[in-house]
Design a protein around this motif. Structure first.
Motif, PDB file in Angstrom:
ATOM      1  N   GLU A  59      11.524  13.034 -37.450  1.00 10.90           N
ATOM      2  CA  GLU A  59      11.437  13.800 -38.705  1.00 10.90           C
ATOM      3  C   GLU A  59      12.058  15.176 -38.536  1.00 10.90           C
ATOM      4  OE1 GLU A  59      11.301  13.546 -42.248  1.00 10.90           O
ATOM      5  OE2 GLU A  59       9.830  12.081 -41.531  1.00 10.90           O
ATOM      6  N   LEU A  60      11.806  15.799 -37.371  1.00  9.38           N
ATOM      7  CA  LEU A  60      12.412  17.109 -37.108  1.00  9.38           C
ATOM      8  C   LEU A  60      13.928  17.002 -37.043  1.00  9.38           C
ATOM      9  CD1 LEU A  60       9.938  18.559 -34.437  1.00  9.38           C
ATOM     10  CD2 LEU A  60      10.102  19.189 -36.842  1.00  9.38           C
ATOM     11  N   ASP A  61      14.417  15.951 -36.395  1.00 11.93           N
ATOM     12  CA  ASP A  61      15.868  15.740 -36.311  1.00 11.93           C
ATOM     13  C   ASP A  61      16.469  15.582 -37.702  1.00 11.93           C
ATOM     14  OD1 ASP A  61      15.823  15.866 -33.555  1.00 11.93           O
ATOM     15  OD2 ASP A  61      15.763  13.695 -33.259  1.00 11.93           O
TER      16      ASP A  61
ATOM     17  N   GLY B 118       5.822  18.194 -41.768  1.00 11.72           N
ATOM     18  CA  GLY B 118       4.410  17.859 -41.617  1.00 11.72           C
ATOM     19  C   GLY B 118       3.902  17.013 -42.769  1.00 11.72           C
ATOM     20  N   GLN B 119       4.326  17.355 -43.990  1.00 12.32           N
ATOM     21  CA  GLN B 119       3.900  16.567 -45.146  1.00 12.32           C
ATOM     22  C   GLN B 119       4.480  15.155 -45.101  1.00 12.32           C
ATOM     23  OE1 GLN B 119       1.614  17.486 -47.302  1.00 12.32           O
ATOM     24  NE2 GLN B 119       1.452  19.505 -46.330  1.00 12.32           N
ATOM     25  N   LEU B 120       5.753  15.043 -44.765  1.00  9.55           N
ATOM     26  CA  LEU B 120       6.406  13.727 -44.730  1.00  9.55           C
ATOM     27  C   LEU B 120       5.832  12.840 -43.634  1.00  9.55           C
ATOM     28  CD1 LEU B 120      10.114  14.778 -45.384  1.00  9.55           C
ATOM     29  CD2 LEU B 120       8.496  13.752 -46.989  1.00  9.55           C
TER      30      LEU B 120
ATOM     31  N   VAL C 292       1.910  10.823 -53.271  1.00 11.08           N
ATOM     32  CA  VAL C 292       2.268  11.867 -54.232  1.00 11.08           C
ATOM     33  C   VAL C 292       2.576  13.132 -53.453  1.00 11.08           C
ATOM     34  CG1 VAL C 292       1.496  13.267 -56.192  1.00 11.08           C
ATOM     35  CG2 VAL C 292       0.761  10.876 -56.000  1.00 11.08           C
ATOM     36  N   LEU C 293       3.743  13.726 -53.699  1.00 10.82           N
ATOM     37  CA  LEU C 293       4.158  14.923 -52.973  1.00 10.82           C
ATOM     38  C   LEU C 293       4.510  16.022 -53.967  1.00 10.82           C
ATOM     39  CD1 LEU C 293       4.882  16.324 -50.309  1.00 10.82           C
ATOM     40  CD2 LEU C 293       7.160  15.299 -50.464  1.00 10.82           C
ATOM     41  N   LEU C 294       3.893  17.181 -53.790  1.00 14.22           N
ATOM     42  CA  LEU C 294       4.136  18.345 -54.637  1.00 14.22           C
ATOM     43  C   LEU C 294       4.896  19.392 -53.834  1.00 14.22           C
ATOM     44  CD1 LEU C 294       0.497  18.765 -56.072  1.00 14.22           C
ATOM     45  CD2 LEU C 294       2.327  17.277 -56.934  1.00 14.22           C
ATOM     46  N   LEU C 295       6.022  19.855 -54.340  1.00 17.87           N
ATOM     47  CA  LEU C 295       6.838  20.862 -53.657  1.00 17.87           C
ATOM     48  C   LEU C 295       7.014  22.066 -54.577  1.00 17.87           C
ATOM     49  CD1 LEU C 295       9.730  18.612 -52.226  1.00 17.87           C
ATOM     50  CD2 LEU C 295       7.559  19.222 -51.125  1.00 17.87           C
ATOM     51  N   ASP C 296       6.651  23.253 -54.094  1.00 17.42           N
ATOM     52  CA  ASP C 296       6.765  24.471 -54.892  1.00 17.42           C
ATOM     53  C   ASP C 296       7.853  25.364 -54.299  1.00 17.42           C
ATOM     54  OD1 ASP C 296       6.400  26.505 -56.665  1.00 17.42           O
ATOM     55  OD2 ASP C 296       4.302  26.892 -56.184  1.00 17.42           O
TER      56      ASP C 296
ATOM     57  N   GLU D  96      15.529  10.508 -50.564  1.00 21.95           N
ATOM     58  CA  GLU D  96      15.017   9.344 -49.841  1.00 21.95           C
ATOM     59  C   GLU D  96      13.523   9.124 -50.045  1.00 21.95           C
ATOM     60  OE1 GLU D  96      16.137  10.222 -45.844  1.00 21.95           O
ATOM     61  OE2 GLU D  96      18.270   9.784 -46.163  1.00 21.95           O
ATOM     62  N   PHE D  97      12.826  10.087 -50.651  1.00 22.11           N
ATOM     63  CA  PHE D  97      11.374   9.945 -50.816  1.00 22.11           C
ATOM     64  C   PHE D  97      11.061   8.833 -51.804  1.00 22.11           C
ATOM     65  CE2 PHE D  97       7.284  11.033 -52.770  1.00 22.11           C
ATOM     66  CZ  PHE D  97       6.499  11.137 -51.628  1.00 22.11           C
TER      67      PHE D  97
END
Length: 534
Positions: free
Chosen positions: A130-132, A160-162, A168-172, A192-193
């Motif tokens: 994920e970091l890569d 961390g969230q992924l 359900v993902l909230l991004l501000d 890709e989500f």
């Protein structure tokens, strides 16, 4: 993460109400539901976008109403509450299973360690992958967060969230502080989500990746199918029709007013004629009295009829005007900030800022007159450090800084304002000689009118807080002739970016701005670009 079904809402908010501690309402009885897919949540600063996300995430408790989430939830706020002393694995949420895994590898085969690992035997491999993917492969899992740039911290929070695999993902405002490459990697991660994603952003490129746009305006959510470009096209068509309706309603109101005046003139003329006939007593008094009463009743009906037409025309105009958006713009004239064309406002000579590579290139820069310079470079290249060195917050390792004009610096975190004090009180700190009336008149031009100027800074939205900080700096005494801005569009919605651009149009001094927003830099009229980290 489970596969979503694209029918049932994944987020359902009903009757949501929320007010700030001082009683200022933010949301009042809002109904809001989101189906699987990518949704862009937009709206003017202060409309309640971040508050709505925090209510959905459970970070705030509503005064009324409720929120239901189908599936697991992930949330990346604007301001990550990260302890700089923590290691990367703690921020990613994998420290427990990772420690247990290492303990088992050392031979500490206990029931507690197996329980801590659970099914996460590949936790380090997944974390590194994920970091890569987000361009953070160079970070070790034991590295301290204090060593990360602002952009790296945001991407780490997203990683961390992924890793948790939310439904359900909230991004501000996730692209705040990200350089061009990092933005592209975040855009790819959003693409890709698979699940339900709600993103608040002013990044047009990111908003063009969504499936639908939800606009929060005047306490209601309006939905638009398609991405942000499709929203702009639909809005332009709607606004053109709204302006046309206003013109038609204005024309109708003018016509109805003319007809009312004409009617009043005719009635007055008829009344004078009737009075003349009455005075001359050409007919019996009882007949003339009956005619007068009939004429007065007829005149009253006619007058009421035309007055009603005028009232209805006014109502149609008011309704038409409500559909026209009136997004105020900041327009200020700041002659005291003017710098003569040939005057030197800043000289950096053989400068080596703190934290810079001792073997890296030194910074040599000279600004003359009202030059506008864009300071660009990848995250971690030292742009913020250079600005802090220019204003004297950090001492250089080597070299010199010479600035013979008043300087003001607007940092990313806007921490120059007193959260407990009002907007006008904060402005007074920077201009102690100005009278309260003069300060209020100036703040009104930054859209802080009346009671808004008395609102505590801590209750303002991100964009309003930025506007208050910008006003305090530009209205400061002495007036700044060199202004340093560090990622100024981070907390602004699209209308806010326009407001900032028009405000800076009245600034006549020199400007150094750190930004990854190419469109903003183009509209700002940058004279030259200085790149760090090459």
């Amino acid at each position: 993460m489970s596969q979503p079904t694209f029918h049932d809402p994944a987020v359902i908010a009903t009757g949501l109400s929320y007010a700030w501690p001082d009683g200022t309402p933010v949301l009042d009885g809002l109904d809001f539901s989101v189906t699987p897919g990518r949704t862009g949540l937009i709206g003017r600063n202060g409309s309640g976008k971040s508050t709505l996300l925090r209510l959905v995430a459970g970070d705030l408790t509503p005064d009324a109403g409720q929120v239901r989430i189908r599936g697991t939830l992930g949330y990346l706020p604007q301001r990550l509450p990260l302890d700089v002393e923590l290691p990367v694995d703690v921020a990613l949420g994998i420290a427990g299973p990772r420690r247990a895994l290492h303990a088992i590898e050392r031979g500490e085969v206990t029931e507690e360690n197996y329980a801590a690992v659970g099914e996460q035997w590949d936790v380090e491999e997944r974390a590194q992958a994920e970091l890569d993917r987000l361009g953070l492969g160079h970070l070790g899992l034991d590295r301290r967060l204090a060593e990360l740039s602002g952009g790296e911290a945001i991407l780490l929070g997203l990683a961390g969230q992924l890793l948790r695999g939310p439904d359900v993902l909230l991004l501000d405002e996730p692209t705040n502080n990200l350089d061009t490459g990092a933005r592209e990697r975040l855009h790819q991660a959003v693409t890709e989500f698979r699940g339900t994603l709600v993103v608040v952003s002013h990044d047009r490129a990111l908003l063009d990746l969504v499936d639908s746009v939800a606009e929060l305006r005047d306490g209601e959510v309006n939905w638009f199918g398609g991405n942000f470009s499709a929203y702009e096209e639909a809005l332009a068509v709607a606004q053109e029709a709204a302006h046309r309706d206003v013109r038609v309603a204005e024309s109708d109101l003018r016509r109805q007013r003319r007809e009312l005046v004409d009617t009043q003139v005719k009635l007055a003329r008829r009344q004078r004629y009737g009075q003349k006939m009455f005075d001359q007593k050409r007919e019996p008094k009882i007949v003339m009295g009956a005619r007068r009463r009939a004429a007065e009743q007829s005149a009253g009906r006619l007058r009421n009829e035309h007055e009603e037409k005028v009232r209805l025309a006014r109502e149609r105009l008011s309704e038409a005007e409500l559909a026209v958006r009136d997004d105020d713009e900041i327009r200020v004239d700041l002659p005291a900030t003017e710098v003569p064309a040939g005057r030197t406002v800043l000289s950096l000579m053989d400068l080596l800022p703190r934290y810079a590579d001792p073997l890296g290139p030194r910074v040599d820069l000279e600004l003359r007159g009202p030059e506008r310079v864009a300071l660009v470079g990848p995250n971690g290249s030292g742009k913020t450090t250079l600005l802090r060195t220019i204003v004297g917050e950090l001492g250089p390792v080597a070299g010199e800084v010479h600035a013979p004009v008043p300087i003001r610096y607007l940092p990313q975190r806007l921490d120059l304002l007193d959260e407990e004090a009002s907007v006008v009180a904060n402005a007074a700190r920077f201009a102690p000689q100005a009278t309260p009336n003069a300060l209020r008149a100036r703040l009104a031009r930054f859209l802080f009118r009346g009671a808004r100027a008395d609102q505590p800074v801590g209750t303002l939205s991100g964009g309003e807080r930025f506007r208050a900080a910008l006003a305090a700096l530009l209205l400061a005494e002495p007036a700044p002739q060199l202004l340093l801005l560090d990622e100024p569009t981070n907390n602004l919605d699209l209308a806010g970016v326009r407001q900032l651009t028009t405000a800076l149009a009245g600034y006549r001094g020199a400007l150094i701005v750190v930004s990854h927003d190419r469109r903003f830099l183009a509209e700002l009229g940058i004279d030259r670009t200085v790149t760090l980290g090459r």
